[in-house]
Motif scaffolding. Structure first.
Motif, PDB file in Angstrom:
ATOM      1  N   THR A  80      37.219  37.873  39.055  1.00 37.09           N
ATOM      2  CA  THR A  80      37.369  39.316  39.112  1.00 37.09           C
ATOM      3  C   THR A  80      36.036  40.032  39.001  1.00 37.09           C
ATOM      4  O   THR A  80      35.821  41.060  39.627  1.00 37.09           O
ATOM      5  CB  THR A  80      38.279  39.802  37.966  1.00 37.09           C
ATOM      6  N   ARG A  81      35.111  39.477  38.232  1.00 34.19           N
ATOM      7  CA  ARG A  81      33.932  40.225  37.834  1.00 34.19           C
ATOM      8  C   ARG A  81      32.627  39.746  38.455  1.00 34.19           C
ATOM      9  O   ARG A  81      31.574  40.293  38.167  1.00 34.19           O
ATOM     10  CB  ARG A  81      33.802  40.195  36.306  1.00 34.19           C
ATOM     11  N   ALA A 169      44.007  33.343  35.246  1.00 35.35           N
ATOM     12  CA  ALA A 169      43.514  32.766  36.494  1.00 35.35           C
ATOM     13  C   ALA A 169      44.451  33.185  37.614  1.00 35.35           C
ATOM     14  O   ALA A 169      45.650  33.439  37.381  1.00 35.35           O
ATOM     15  CB  ALA A 169      43.452  31.243  36.406  1.00 35.35           C
ATOM     16  N   LEU A 170      43.912  33.280  38.798  1.00 33.74           N
ATOM     17  CA  LEU A 170      44.769  33.555  39.949  1.00 33.74           C
ATOM     18  C   LEU A 170      45.800  32.448  40.088  1.00 33.74           C
ATOM     19  O   LEU A 170      45.500  31.266  39.869  1.00 33.74           O
ATOM     20  CB  LEU A 170      43.931  33.650  41.222  1.00 33.74           C
ATOM     21  N   PRO A 194      43.975  42.074  37.758  1.00 33.65           N
ATOM     22  CA  PRO A 194      43.422  43.251  37.062  1.00 33.65           C
ATOM     23  C   PRO A 194      42.427  44.035  37.908  1.00 33.65           C
ATOM     24  O   PRO A 194      42.177  45.203  37.632  1.00 33.65           O
ATOM     25  CB  PRO A 194      42.738  42.634  35.832  1.00 33.65           C
ATOM     26  N   ALA A 195      41.844  43.401  38.911  1.00 35.72           N
ATOM     27  CA  ALA A 195      40.888  44.099  39.765  1.00 35.72           C
ATOM     28  C   ALA A 195      41.571  45.023  40.762  1.00 35.72           C
ATOM     29  O   ALA A 195      40.905  45.742  41.502  1.00 35.72           O
ATOM     30  CB  ALA A 195      40.029  43.087  40.518  1.00 35.72           C
ATOM     31  N   ARG A 199      46.858  40.084  44.237  1.00 35.07           N
ATOM     32  CA  ARG A 199      46.756  38.642  44.025  1.00 35.07           C
ATOM     33  C   ARG A 199      47.474  38.299  42.714  1.00 35.07           C
ATOM     34  O   ARG A 199      47.032  38.723  41.639  1.00 35.07           O
ATOM     35  CB  ARG A 199      45.292  38.202  43.954  1.00 35.07           C
ATOM     36  N   PRO A 200      48.580  37.573  42.784  1.00 32.19           N
ATOM     37  CA  PRO A 200      49.298  37.217  41.551  1.00 32.19           C
ATOM     38  C   PRO A 200      48.393  36.473  40.583  1.00 32.19           C
ATOM     39  O   PRO A 200      47.625  35.588  40.984  1.00 32.19           O
ATOM     40  CB  PRO A 200      50.438  36.324  42.049  1.00 32.19           C
ATOM     41  N   THR A 201      48.483  36.840  39.309  1.00 30.74           N
ATOM     42  CA  THR A 201      47.627  36.274  38.267  1.00 30.74           C
ATOM     43  C   THR A 201      48.474  35.685  37.151  1.00 30.74           C
ATOM     44  O   THR A 201      49.489  36.271  36.757  1.00 30.74           O
ATOM     45  CB  THR A 201      46.694  37.359  37.700  1.00 30.74           C
TER      46      THR A 201
END
Length: 212
Positions: A80-81, A169-170, A194-195, A199-201
């Motif tokens: 994500t980061r 994690a994704l 969260p981004a 995309r399911p996490t």
């Protein structure tokens, strides 16, 4: 040189505003939470050794290898980061700014004194510490990240300040999910990325062993 006569707003801008009891209580609670997060960060060891690895603070000398390994879309797409492309400025900013923040505790993962990735905690006030990590692609498939995560979580639990640790994690990232599950993390739910991307996490947590 400026004087009071030069700037009519000089005094009002510096006048302390009085806070009511509710605001004071909130400010005190926030300060206490920040101190607790800082205490967690500072209690973690500066150096962690595992059978093959040494985890230590990132240093300026890591930047060339950091940029070389992190500038990889295959890694950025799983995180994500991490920006992509990853530039020298990003590497310097990570070492000299991000790694020094009170809410971050990253470790450089080194193998035979060579920088190969990062593992660490993001410490959010009022929330569980969140583990995060990435490993240079040439080192995938060798159990290195599982060893690094295990080393970090064991060191955290040894401080007795981390009753639980969270991670995510994704859902499509089987490798990262396997790393956390091998370390003892259990799934606690699923949700969106969260981004903000679709995309399911998978969200996971690790509880401190009762015997530690």
């Amino acid at each position: 040189m400026a004087t009071l006569d030069d700037d009519d707003d000089f005094v009002p801008r510096r006048r302390t505003q009085l806070m009511g009891p509710a605001a004071q209580a909130k400010a005190l609670a926030e300060a206490t939470a920040r101190l607790a997060a800082r205490r967690q960060r500072d209690a973690l060891p500066h150096r962690i050794e595992t059978p093959r690895l040494v985890l230590r603070a990132p240093i300026r000398g890591d930047v060339p290898e950091l940029v070389k390994l992190a500038d990889n879309k295959a890694i950025a797409d799983r995180l994500t980061r991490l920006p992509h492309p990853y530039t020298r400025a990003d590497g310097i900013g990570f070492v000299e700014i991000i790694a020094q923040r009170p809410d971050e505790r990253p470790y450089a993962i080194t193998l035979d004194d060579q920088f190969i990735g990062v593992v660490g905690f993001h410490l959010v006030v009022g929330e569980l510490p969140e583990i995060g990590y990435w490993l240079g692609e040439p080192y995938w498939g060798r159990g290195i990240m599982s060893e690094a995560v295990k080393g970090l979580t064991e060191a955290a639990f040894a401080t007795h300040l981390f009753p639980r640790i969270k991670g995510r994690a994704l859902a499509s990232n089987a490798g990262s999910l396997n790393v956390m599950q091998k370390a003892g993390f259990v799934r606690v739910g699923e949700g969106p990325d969260p981004a903000g991307r679709d995309r399911p996490t998978v969200y996971l947590e690790l509880e401190q062993p009762k015997w530690s």
